[in-house]
Scaffold this motif. Structure first.
Motif, PDB file in Angstrom:
ATOM      1  N   LEU A   1       0.860  -1.181   0.000  1.00  0.00           N
ATOM      2  CA  LEU A   1       0.000   0.000   0.000  1.00  0.00           C
ATOM      3  C   LEU A   1       0.895   1.230   0.000  1.00  0.00           C
ATOM      4  CD1 LEU A   1      -2.594  -1.047   2.754  1.00  0.00           C
ATOM      5  CD2 LEU A   1      -2.833  -1.262   0.272  1.00  0.00           C
ATOM      6  N   LEU A   2       0.588   2.215  -0.823  1.00  0.00           N
ATOM      7  CA  LEU A   2       1.390   3.430  -0.928  1.00  0.00           C
ATOM      8  C   LEU A   2       0.583   4.608  -0.408  1.00  0.00           C
ATOM      9  CD1 LEU A   2       4.061   4.637  -1.919  1.00  0.00           C
ATOM     10  CD2 LEU A   2       2.996   4.980  -4.156  1.00  0.00           C
ATOM     11  N   ALA A   3       1.099   5.294   0.610  1.00  0.00           N
ATOM     12  CA  ALA A   3       0.376   6.412   1.215  1.00  0.00           C
ATOM     13  C   ALA A   3       1.322   7.594   1.365  1.00  0.00           C
ATOM     14  CB  ALA A   3      -0.195   6.004   2.569  1.00  0.00           C
TER      15      ALA A   3
ATOM     16  N   VAL B   1      -0.350  -2.091  -4.863  1.00  0.00           N
ATOM     17  CA  VAL B   1      -1.706  -2.576  -5.133  1.00  0.00           C
ATOM     18  C   VAL B   1      -2.761  -1.506  -4.913  1.00  0.00           C
ATOM     19  CG1 VAL B   1      -1.132  -4.965  -4.629  1.00  0.00           C
ATOM     20  CG2 VAL B   1      -1.910  -3.477  -2.785  1.00  0.00           C
ATOM     21  N   ARG B   2      -2.373  -0.444  -4.158  1.00  0.00           N
ATOM     22  CA  ARG B   2      -3.352   0.621  -3.925  1.00  0.00           C
ATOM     23  C   ARG B   2      -2.641   1.851  -3.394  1.00  0.00           C
ATOM     24  NH1 ARG B   2      -8.986   0.151  -0.443  1.00  0.00           N
ATOM     25  NH2 ARG B   2      -9.382   2.388  -0.192  1.00  0.00           N
ATOM     26  N   ARG B   3      -3.112   3.021  -3.786  1.00  0.00           N
ATOM     27  CA  ARG B   3      -2.621   4.280  -3.252  1.00  0.00           C
ATOM     28  C   ARG B   3      -3.662   4.838  -2.294  1.00  0.00           C
ATOM     29  NH1 ARG B   3      -0.405   8.099  -7.965  1.00  0.00           N
ATOM     30  NH2 ARG B   3       0.055   9.342  -6.102  1.00  0.00           N
ATOM     31  N   CYS B   4      -3.221   5.222  -1.087  1.00  0.00           N
ATOM     32  CA  CYS B   4      -4.123   5.671  -0.029  1.00  0.00           C
ATOM     33  C   CYS B   4      -3.873   7.139   0.289  1.00  0.00           C
ATOM     34  CB  CYS B   4      -3.938   4.821   1.223  1.00  0.00           C
ATOM     35  SG  CYS B   4      -4.122   3.033   0.953  1.00  0.00           S
ATOM     36  N   VAL B   5      -4.929   7.824   0.764  1.00  0.00           N
ATOM     37  CA  VAL B   5      -4.817   9.263   0.999  1.00  0.00           C
ATOM     38  C   VAL B   5      -4.534   9.592   2.460  1.00  0.00           C
ATOM     39  CG1 VAL B   5      -6.275   9.849  -0.960  1.00  0.00           C
ATOM     40  CG2 VAL B   5      -7.318   9.485   1.285  1.00  0.00           C
TER      41      VAL B   5
END
Length: 419
Positions: A6-8, A31-35
Motif C-alpha cells: 500500500l502506498l500512502a 496494489v493501492r494508493r491511499c490518501v
C-alpha cells in the motif's frame, strides 16, 4: 513473487518521484494508493497487502495505527524528507517512537526501496509485548540546549497497584507507597491509570481539568513523547514526587490505548527510578471475542500496565468477603499475566469478622488457598484516612504518627530495597 504494498504518500512534495521509484522497485508491487491512515487501515483490513509505504507526515498517523497494522502482520516502512535524515531528535526519532521499523530517505533508489520492504516483510513486525496491541520501547536521550528533566535518567522500576472489585483501598495504598518512597528521597512518578474512576488527583487536592496521563498518551501516539515531555505533562507535588493525573470522566477510557500506554511506561522508566501506577480492578478479556479484534478495549490499558510492571502490589480487604475476592483475584491475575511478580497487601486489618487474631486468619487463608504470604498488613485507621482526604494531603503530611502511615513506611522500605 512480488510483495503487495500500500502506498500512502499523498501530498508529499516528492510524491511523484516516490511513485515512480515504487513502480520500478524490484520485488514489490503497489496494489493501492491511499490518501490517509483511515484509507490505509481499510485497505489493510481487506488483506490485499503485506506492507505499507507511507510518508512521515501522513494525516492521523499514530502509534495505535502502527500497532494495528503490526497486529495484521503488515510491515510499515516510512519515507522522510532527505534533508531531515540523520538529524537527532527529529522526524526519524518520532517515527521510531511510533514503532515504525524501517525509515528511509524519500530519494532512496528503487533497488534499495524494494530490498528494504522485502526485508521488513520477511523479518515480520516487531514482537508484541501485550496481547492487546503491539508495543515498542523508545529511546529518549536528553535534548541538547534544553533544561534537564526533573529526575535523572536511568532504568526505573515500575510497580502497579491493583486489586479486586469492592474498593479495597488501591488508591490509598498507591498514594501512600509513592509518597513514602518520595519522603525517603527516591524520585517517584505516581500515575493514575484507573479507567473506571481514578481519584488520585482528588485525594491529593489537585484540580484535574486536564488528565496528565491522557495528554502523555496522546504525545506517545504521535511519537512526540520523551522524558522532557512526560515531565511537562506531570505535576510536581513534592520535591521527589511527580503525579500524572487520571481521567476526569470514566467515559474517556478510549484515550488510554494500550500501545500508547506502553510507550508512556517505557519513558517513565527513564524519567524516574520508581513509577507507581494505580490501575482499575477489571482485567476481563472476554471483549477480545468481538467481531472487530482491533476495536478499543476498555481493559486494554489495565492489562498492558500489569504486563509491563516489574511487580504488582495486590490489595485486598481484611474481612471474609474481601479475602475471598483477594484470593480469587490472585488466581485471575496469574491466568491473565502468567509471569507476574506479586506483593500482597491486606488493608483495613482489625479485630472483628476475622476473630480476635485477624493476622493469623489472614495468613492461614492466603497460604492455604493462594499459596502466598502477605507482605504487609495495614491497620484500619479511618480517622487518619479521613484527615488526609479532607485536607487533600498524603498521610505523610496530615497524619505522620498514625499506625497506617507507619505501616506504609515499612512497605516503602521493603519496596525500596529492590530499586
Amino acid at each position: 513473487m512480488s510483495v503487495p504494498v500500500l502506498l500512502a504518500v499523498t501530498g508529499a512534495p516528492w510524491e511523484a518521484d516516490v511513485v515512480r521509484r515504487a513502480e520500478r522497485a524490484p520485488g514489490i508491487r503497489v496494489v493501492r494508493r491511499c490518501v490517509d491512515i483511515a484509507d490505509v487501515m481499510a485497505a489493510a483490513a481487506s488483506g490485499q497487502a503485506r506492507a505499507v509505504l507511507l510518508a512521515d507526515d501522513l494525516p492521523r498517523l499514530t502509534s495505535d495505527a502502527v500497532a494495528a497494522l503490526h497486529a495484521r502482520r503488515i510491515a510499515v516502512v516510512a519515507l522522510v524528507d532527505p534533508s531531515e535524515t540523520g538529524e537527532p531528535f527529529g522526524t526519524e526519532d518520532r517515527l521510531s517512537r511510533m514503532g515504525i521499523e524501517r525509515i528511509l530517505p524519500a530519494d532512496v533508489s528503487p533497488e534499495d526501496l524494494g530490498r528494504a520492504i522485502t526485508d521488513a516483510v520477511e523479518s515480520g513486525p516487531p514482537m508484541s509485548v501485550s496481547h492487546f496491541a503491539g508495543g515498542f520501547v523508545p529511546t529518549t536521550p536528553d535534548l541538547p540546549g534544553q533544561p534537564p528533566p526533573v529526575f535523572n535518567q536511568g532504568s526505573g522500576r515500575m510497580i502497579a497497584v491493583w486489586g479486586p472489585t469492592g474498593a479495597p483501598g488501591r488508591t490509598t495504598v498507591a498514594i501512600g507507597l509513592a509518597c513514602e518512597l518520595a519522603v525517603k528521597g527516591v524520585p517517584t512518578l505516581l500515575a493514575d491509570a484507573d479507567v473506571y474512576g481514578g481519584t488520585v488527583a482528588q485525594q491529593l487536592g489537585m484540580l484535574d481539568e486536564t488528565s496528565g496521563l491522557a495528554a502523555a498518551a496522546r504525545s506517545a501516539a504521535s511519537g512526540a513523547l520523551d522524558m522532557a515531555m512526560l515531565a511537562k505533562h506531570a505535576r510536581q507535588v513534592e520535591p521527589h514526587l511527580l503525579v500524572l493525573t487520571g481521567l476526569s470522566r470514566a467515559d474517556r477510557w478510549t484515550e488510554l490505548r494500550p500501545a500508547a500506554i506502553e510507550s508512556v511506561w517505557s519513558t517513565a522508566r527513564m524519567l524516574a527510578p520508581c513509577t507507581v501506577v494505580d490501575v482499575g480492578f477489571c482485567i476481563e478479556t472476554d471483549e477480545e471475542i468481538s467481531f472487530d479484534s482491533l476495536a478499543p478495549r476498555r481493559n486494554g490499558a489495565t492489562v498492558a500496565t500489569l504486563e509491563e510492571a516489574d511487580e504488582v502490589v495486590v490489595v485486598g480487604t481484611a474481612d471474609p468477603v474481601g479475602l475471598t475476592r483477594l484470593i480469587r483475584a490472585i488466581h485471575e491475575l496469574r491466568s491473565v499475566v502468567p509471569s507476574v511478580s506479586t506483593r500482597v497487601v491486606v488493608n483495613r486489618v482489625r479485630p472483628g469478622s476475622l476473630g480476635s487474631s485477624p493476622s493469623d486468619a489472614i495468613s492461614e487463608a492466603l497460604g492455604r488457598y493462594a499459596g502466598v504470604e502477605a507482605a504487609a498488613l495495614l491497620p484500619f485507621d479511618q480517622p487518619a484516612v479521613d484527615a488526609a482526604i479532607s485536607h487533600g494531603r498524603s498521610l505523610a503530611e496530615s497524619a505522620k504518627s498514625s499506625k497506617l502511615r507507619k505501616s506504609l513506611q515499612q512497605l516503602a522500605t521493603t519496596v525500596s530495597k529492590d530499586l
